[in-house]
Design an enzyme around this catalytic site. Sequence first.
Site, PDB file in Angstrom:
ATOM      1  N   CYS A  57       0.813  -8.424   5.127  1.00  0.00           N
ATOM      2  CA  CYS A  57       0.209  -6.569   5.049  1.00  0.00           C
ATOM      3  C   CYS A  57      -0.860  -6.697   4.751  1.00  0.00           C
ATOM      4  CB  CYS A  57       1.524  -6.381   3.794  1.00  0.00           C
ATOM      5  SG  CYS A  57       3.179  -5.711   4.119  1.00  0.00           S
ATOM      6  N   CYS A  93       5.229  -2.051   8.217  1.00  0.00           N
ATOM      7  CA  CYS A  93       5.410  -1.077   8.778  1.00  0.00           C
ATOM      8  C   CYS A  93       4.806  -0.677  10.388  1.00  0.00           C
ATOM      9  CB  CYS A  93       5.004  -0.049   7.950  1.00  0.00           C
ATOM     10  SG  CYS A  93       5.628  -0.029   6.549  1.00  0.00           S
ATOM     11  N   ASP A 109       0.831  -1.002   0.377  1.00  0.00           N
ATOM     12  CA  ASP A 109      -0.208  -0.135  -0.194  1.00  0.00           C
ATOM     13  C   ASP A 109       1.190   1.272   0.334  1.00  0.00           C
ATOM     14  OD1 ASP A 109      -2.099  -1.819  -0.259  1.00  0.00           O
ATOM     15  OD2 ASP A 109      -3.208  -0.689   1.696  1.00  0.00           O
ATOM     16  N   SER A 140      -5.592   5.282   5.580  1.00  0.00           N
ATOM     17  CA  SER A 140      -4.788   4.513   5.622  1.00  0.00           C
ATOM     18  C   SER A 140      -4.637   4.141   7.408  1.00  0.00           C
ATOM     19  CB  SER A 140      -3.598   4.687   5.196  1.00  0.00           C
ATOM     20  OG  SER A 140      -1.898   4.069   5.842  1.00  0.00           O
TER      21      SER A 140
END
Length: 553
Positions: free
Chosen positions: A120, A192, A79, A469
Amino acid sequence: MLRSTNVTKGIEKAPMRSLFYAMGYTKEELSRPLVGIVSAHSEIVPGHIHLDKISEAVKAGVRMAGGTPIEIPSIGVCDGIAMGHIGMKYSLASRELIADSVETMALAHCFDGLVLVPNCDKIVPGMLMAAVRLNLPAVVCSGGPMLAGLVNGQESSLSRMFEAVGARKANLIDDEALEQYELNVCPGCGSCSGMYTANSMNCLCEALGIALPGNGTIPAIASARIQLAKHAGMAIMQLIEKNICARDIVHADSIHNALCCDMALGCSSNSVLHLLAIANEAGVKLNLETFNEVSSQVPNLCHLAPAGDTHMQDLDAAGGIPAVQAELAKKDLLNLDVLTVSGKTLRENIAKAQNRNPEAIRPIDKPYSPYGGIAILWGNIAEEGCVVKQSAVAPEMLKHSGPARVFNSEEEAIAAIYAGNITDGDVVVIRYEGPKGGPGMREMLNPTSALAGMGLDKTVALITDGRFSGASRGASIGHVCPEAANGGAIGLLEDGDIITIDILNHSIQAEVSEETFARRRNAYVAPEPSIKSGWLARYARLVSSANEGAIMK
């Protein structure tokens, strides 16, 4: 009887066995359960770059427990790399491709069980949707979170990187400072490091019981992550032996537990889309009203990035998801008797859990807020609801009223923000970015991060029929339903319309009369679809509304 006997046993299966032998399998291997190891390893996603090592460890665990592991691939979109251009149109839509491909491979080859190795954003729910749809024995084993980076001696993560771009555009930092973020916020492999969508879903897999304790928080680089993968391989063999299938784990009670953890953790607003879709596959009725009901009962205990300054490594050190669950259990908020893939109940899994850092995980009696991290709002421009991560909203923005600044795409909005055309008090409206209108319901991390980087996140709100996000913070309100492409009132807004937002009272309202909306609707001309060919055009025709999880009909 094992499902794999359809391709391994009997005279009539000799042709199938010959093809296994062509790949080097032995008679001994074909006499054991066949376990599909669905790996999303690739060289384009930081969270997936190391999944070959995770898959090898899973396979070792399967072999130790007497099974035959068979690795198969999965696609996966990064992403972050896809953000802000046409690539983001493919991200959410890829969830359906992943689910369908896992279903295809599992049924075509008669696997006895599945170990799903994602990490992810859309890959985790896509694989889980397939497992629940198939109702096979299944275990999720993710690749684990990235460590936080260090910039000027402070922990930082990808959300700070995107915000630094906004700060540079506003000349609040120089090129050298921007490069320090660029080089240091993502120090290595893993998903992340904030409570973004990937880590949200990996934690919620643990909360659902479909993943082993530690799945959501053990860092990607830790030896404990490899050990966890080996135990996942052993666990699937126990599930196959006992014929414990995905829907024995994922059901109404465990989904409720996941919702509670979602609210306590302050998960990504994307978790709403994915839990709706997973519940649909499990045959469990779940709607947006339920999110607010749970949020009213479950306090927010964690402020991980972007809501605060802690990261996944801090949550892990504090005791991880079991410690969060143990806090929730003090108020009888969880069903502790649900079965998990560990072979134990949730009660047994958390019996020895301890909260080792009351700053990373607030005690249940001293929460960040008495309500959960997610809120659903309704009003005349969101008659079917919209979503905000309220735990990442500054207190002064929980109520806000201001003039609409209306844009028909993310690109138009970001250009106006970078040009300095958005001012204190504005409500940025980005439409035609929903599941159908986008198509693909792009994430709006660039606009929200630009506003935050420019210091406008405490004075400017943003609403969209797209989504955000998990790295977004501020009054970022997404999933507006009905979307503009489905005739939603967000498509009728004009510059200057006053938008009033009251998050704690679950309200979002345009100060526009029904008569004015009716007049605008009569004159309304829909824009041409932005995508007219390829599978995204087919997706646009078949996808449902965000309030149903943007599932394919």
